[in-house]
Design a protein around this motif. Structure first.
Motif, short mmCIF file in Angstrom:
data_model
loop_
_atom_site.label_atom_id
_atom_site.label_comp_id
_atom_site.label_asym_id
_atom_site.label_seq_id
_atom_site.Cartn_x
_atom_site.Cartn_y
_atom_site.Cartn_z
N VAL A 1 -51.69 -8.50 24.02
CA VAL A 1 -51.15 -7.13 24.01
C VAL A 1 -50.08 -7.00 22.92
O VAL A 1 -50.08 -6.03 22.15
CB VAL A 1 -50.57 -6.73 25.39
CG1 VAL A 1 -49.78 -5.43 25.31
CG2 VAL A 1 -51.68 -6.61 26.42
N ARG B 1 -51.74 -6.94 19.56
CA ARG B 1 -52.41 -5.66 19.32
C ARG B 1 -51.40 -4.54 19.08
O ARG B 1 -51.66 -3.62 18.31
CB ARG B 1 -53.33 -5.31 20.49
CG ARG B 1 -54.45 -6.32 20.73
CD ARG B 1 -55.64 -6.04 19.85
NE ARG B 1 -56.61 -7.09 19.83
CZ ARG B 1 -57.67 -7.18 20.63
NH1 ARG B 1 -57.87 -6.28 21.56
NH2 ARG B 1 -58.52 -8.17 20.51
N ARG B 2 -50.24 -4.62 19.72
CA ARG B 2 -49.21 -3.61 19.48
C ARG B 2 -48.68 -3.71 18.05
O ARG B 2 -48.46 -2.69 17.39
CB ARG B 2 -48.08 -3.75 20.49
CG ARG B 2 -47.06 -2.64 20.34
CD ARG B 2 -46.06 -2.62 21.45
NE ARG B 2 -45.19 -1.47 21.30
CZ ARG B 2 -44.32 -1.10 22.19
NH1 ARG B 2 -44.20 -1.78 23.32
NH2 ARG B 2 -43.55 -0.05 21.99
N TYR C 1 -55.58 -1.96 21.64
CA TYR C 1 -54.37 -2.16 22.45
C TYR C 1 -54.64 -1.79 23.91
O TYR C 1 -54.30 -2.54 24.82
CB TYR C 1 -53.21 -1.32 21.90
CG TYR C 1 -51.99 -1.38 22.79
CD1 TYR C 1 -51.07 -2.42 22.66
CD2 TYR C 1 -51.77 -0.43 23.77
CE1 TYR C 1 -49.96 -2.50 23.51
CE2 TYR C 1 -50.68 -0.49 24.62
CZ TYR C 1 -49.78 -1.54 24.48
OH TYR C 1 -48.68 -1.63 25.31
N ARG C 2 -55.26 -0.65 24.10
CA ARG C 2 -55.53 -0.20 25.48
C ARG C 2 -56.44 -1.17 26.21
O ARG C 2 -56.25 -1.43 27.41
CB ARG C 2 -56.14 1.20 25.46
CG ARG C 2 -55.13 2.27 25.11
CD ARG C 2 -55.76 3.63 25.05
NE ARG C 2 -54.75 4.66 24.83
CZ ARG C 2 -55.03 5.85 24.32
NH1 ARG C 2 -56.27 6.17 24.01
NH2 ARG C 2 -54.07 6.72 24.15
N ALA D 1 -56.70 -4.44 25.60
CA ALA D 1 -55.90 -5.63 25.89
C ALA D 1 -54.93 -5.36 27.04
O ALA D 1 -54.71 -6.21 27.90
CB ALA D 1 -55.14 -6.07 24.64
N ARG D 2 -54.34 -4.16 27.07
CA ARG D 2 -53.42 -3.80 28.15
C ARG D 2 -54.14 -3.79 29.49
O ARG D 2 -53.61 -4.29 30.49
CB ARG D 2 -52.80 -2.43 27.87
CG ARG D 2 -51.81 -2.00 28.95
CD ARG D 2 -51.19 -0.64 28.62
NE ARG D 2 -50.23 -0.29 29.65
CZ ARG D 2 -50.53 0.41 30.74
NH1 ARG D 2 -51.77 0.85 30.95
NH2 ARG D 2 -49.58 0.68 31.63
N PRO E 1 -47.05 -4.06 30.30
CA PRO E 1 -46.95 -3.51 28.94
C PRO E 1 -47.03 -1.98 29.01
O PRO E 1 -47.73 -1.44 29.86
CB PRO E 1 -48.16 -4.10 28.22
CG PRO E 1 -49.03 -4.68 29.25
CD PRO E 1 -48.26 -4.84 30.50
#
Length: 100
Positions: free
Chosen positions: A37, A40-41, A60-61, A63-64, A96
């Motif tokens: 996360v 990816r951020r 990102y979403r 991975a979150r 996250p």
């Protein structure tokens, strides 16, 4: 101590060891998911244009969502061994943020 009592103690010890190992693996999976996360951020923050930003946001979403699932699994494992409060999880592994 009889042989039966010794066998019972060994079995109980094995069960405790397996519970601890399972909890440890759940924590490791959550740590890995949170690291992804964060990666990816950073990619999202460094996206050079709107198209790249949209793609990075989708990654990102994803991975979150995996991290939230891993966090839930850790909490379930903790509850399975009798730990009912999860302040430590909240402190050590905060959720996250949802980004949009």
């Amino acid at each position: 101590m009889s042989g039966r009592e010794e066998a019972l103690q060994r079995t109980e010890k094995e069960i405790l060891a397996e519970k601890a190992a399972t909890l440890g693996r759940a924590g490791e999976r959550l740590e890995a998911a949170l690291a992804l996360v964060a990666e990816r951020r950073r990619a999202l923050e460094q996206a050079p244009d709107a198209c790249a930003r949209d793609e990075a946001l989708a990654r990102y979403r994803q991975a979150r969502a995996r991290a939230l699932d891993a966090r839930r699994t850790l909490i379930i494992q903790r509850e399975a061994i009798g730990l009912r409060t999860h302040r430590v999880v909240d402190q050590q592994y905060p959720e996250p943020p949802a980004l949009g």
